[in-house]
Design a protein around this motif. Structure first.
Motif: not given
Length: 268
Positions: A195-199
């Motif tokens: 996972v590199s970006t998460v909202n």
């Protein structure tokens, strides 16, 4: 006592109507406002309808969607360009309600609307009009603080997510037409298996929807699998203010939130 229902034909007339009344409210679909009026007689003297302000419609340019505030949830859900978000719309209320409920109105639902949860996860922006002109703000800011009494949210805009980057689950007592025990919306990217970006936004866990920042931090750099998502979801209490209501107790929410985060992100 409700004395007037005004139907202005332009924004200036709407602002004048709001300013001239002792106690007024905007009327869009009415699915949230009318039950409140019926149970709290005498609170408002004037309703200002948005029906003639030409604030409905869906525009898509590239991956960017702009949705007019009075666009119905049904119109949103039936637009093939927004099909990746159809599960969000289908989780809300029932078809008769979605036929009249509006995108803008959902931003102001008590405890946060399910569409608002999704829009926050997408970093959606809203255009807000007043006599002083237009301003842009985040949907998250509107959900957190609302807008001024003499302001009108005119549209929301967001980048349409890729299907494999979008995750949404709403846990309910019934399979349809039920308020949420918890709503989970996530927009994330995975690079090289991590996972590199998460909202990640949660509804039903606090007085308003919240970004699960602690859970997000625990997910970054990890594989998106049941083991690592379960470990990250265990940190949810840092981000929430659990409460009890007619839908579920705080005790019950605390036990099902990590389960539904795992299910939302992994399907397991």
């Amino acid at each position: 006592m409700l004395d007037n229902v005004l139907v202005p034909s332009d924004l200036k007339a709407a602002f004048d109507a709001l300013a001239s009344s002792r106690s007024s409210a905007l009327l869009s679909g009415g699915t949230l406002l009318m039950p409140e009026i019926n149970t709290k007689a005498g609170v408002l003297d004037t309703l200002v309808s948005l029906r003639k302000l030409s604030l409905s419609g869906i525009t898509v340019g590239g991956c960017r969607a702009t949705i007019g505030a009075t666009t119905t949830l049904d119109a949103f859900g039936r637009d093939p360009r927004l099909a990746v978000l159809s599960n969000v719309i289908e989780s809300i209320a029932s078809p008769p309600i979605r036929n009249v409920a509006t995108v803008g109105g959902n931003l102001f639902a008590a405890n946060g609307g399910d569409l608002a949860v999704a829009l926050m996860a997408l970093d959606a922006e809203a255009e807000v009009a007043s006599e002083n002109g237009m301003r842009r703000t985040s949907v998250a800011e509107i959900v957190r603080k609302g807008i001024g009494h003499e302001e009108i949210a005119t549209n929301v805009a967001f980048d349409i997510p890729e299907r494999n980057s979008w995750f949404f689950t709403k846990a309910m007592r019934r399979t349809s037409n039920s308020a949420a025990i918890v709503t989970i919306a996530a927009h994330l990217t995975v690079e090289d298996g991590l996972v590199s970006t998460v909202n990640l936004v949660l509804g039903g866990v606090a007085p308003r929807p919240v970004r699960a920042l602690t859970v997000e931090k625990a997910l970054i750099g990890k594989p998106l699998d049941a083991e690592h998502v379960t470990a990250a979801a265990a940190a949810f209490e840092e981000d929430t203010e659990l409460y009890s209501d007619a839908i579920a107790s705080a005790w019950y929410r605390a036990r099902v939130i990590p389960v539904h985060i795992r299910r939302a992100l992994t399907g397991a």
